[in-house]
Design an enzyme around this catalytic site. Structure first.
Site, short mmCIF file in Angstrom:
data_model
loop_
_atom_site.label_atom_id
_atom_site.label_comp_id
_atom_site.label_asym_id
_atom_site.label_seq_id
_atom_site.Cartn_x
_atom_site.Cartn_y
_atom_site.Cartn_z
N HIS A 78 -0.65 11.33 -2.21
CA HIS A 78 -1.97 10.96 -1.74
C HIS A 78 -2.83 12.17 -1.44
O HIS A 78 -4.00 12.23 -1.81
CB HIS A 78 -1.85 10.08 -0.48
CG HIS A 78 -3.17 9.68 0.10
ND1 HIS A 78 -3.88 10.47 0.98
CD2 HIS A 78 -3.92 8.56 -0.07
CE1 HIS A 78 -4.99 9.87 1.32
NE2 HIS A 78 -5.06 8.71 0.69
N HIS A 91 0.83 -1.20 0.00
CA HIS A 91 0.00 0.00 0.00
C HIS A 91 0.86 1.26 0.00
O HIS A 91 1.62 1.49 0.94
CB HIS A 91 -0.92 -0.01 1.22
CG HIS A 91 -1.91 1.10 1.26
ND1 HIS A 91 -2.23 1.76 2.42
CD2 HIS A 91 -2.64 1.67 0.28
CE1 HIS A 91 -3.13 2.70 2.15
NE2 HIS A 91 -3.39 2.66 0.86
#
Length: 213
Positions: free
Chosen positions: A54, A12
């Site tokens: 992100h 991730h």
């Protein structure tokens, strides 16, 4: 549903618990744990360069400030994306081109999550698709995923052959129907948290200048 043959463990944002997230070092950390499939977040800079990031702002993961959508790449490439890992060498947020080159070098696979800034969903998706088209040479194609419907619509329109994944954290909607409406039934992530596997901490990588820690 189409089985993409995804592995049970996917890194991730690289290996965000062990190394700076969404960085080349983070991807190498994942590969060092024998994880050969990684997930990253793709976002556009002010001047249209696709980088790994992100958040909509720079503060959490870099030593910069401000919105990504308002910051040119010439500024972003001078920032340190490893600021939360003080012992690790500084490195800037990488471009998607550099990331795809690294993943192919190790023979890995990648899920590119399109994380558009507000109002830039279709633009971001188009830029990601164009980079995949020109840079990817392996038979197993990258998976393009997003929580943003407009981004997935753009991916479908621009590259119907590329695998797409509809991401959703909502359990109060028929997410299967939503995915089918987006023509993205190949990979669906319903609400809830994924199971995480803990690995032992990694030492910081060697400094390229002096071969020391």
């Amino acid at each position: 549903m189409v089985d993409l043959g995804l592995p049970p463990i996917i890194g991730h944002r690289g290996a965000r618990g062990l190394a700076p997230e969404n960085t080349l070092a983070g991807l190498r950390a994942a590969f060092a744990q024998d994880v050969l499939y990684v997930e990253i977040d793709a976002k556009l800079t002010a001047d249209g360069v696709v980088i790994l990031m992100h958040d909509e702002t720079l503060e959490r993961t870099t030593d910069g400030r401000g919105r990504v959508a308002e910051t040119p790449y010439t500024v972003i490439q001078g920032l340190n994306a490893a600021k939360s890992f003080a012992d690790w060498p500084a490195e800037p947020p990488p471009t998607l081109n550099a990331v795809l080159a690294l993943v192919q070098e190790v023979g890995g696979g990648i899920n590119i999550e399109i994380k558009p800034c507000p109002g830039r969903a279709r633009e971001t998706a188009a830029a990601v698709v164009d980079i995949v088209r020109t840079s990817w040479r392996q038979p197993s194609l990258p998976l393009l995923s997003s929580f943003d419907r407009d981004a997935l619509d753009a991916c479908r329109d621009r590259a119907p052959d590329l695998p797409r994944g509809y991401l959703s954290e909502r359990t109060d909607v028929d997410w299967v129907a939503e995915a089918k409406a987006l023509a993205a039934p190949r990979s669906i992530c319903p609400g809830g948290r994924s199971r995480r596997t803990k690995f032992p901490p990694l030492p910081p990588p060697a400094c390229p200048c002096c071969s020391g820690p």
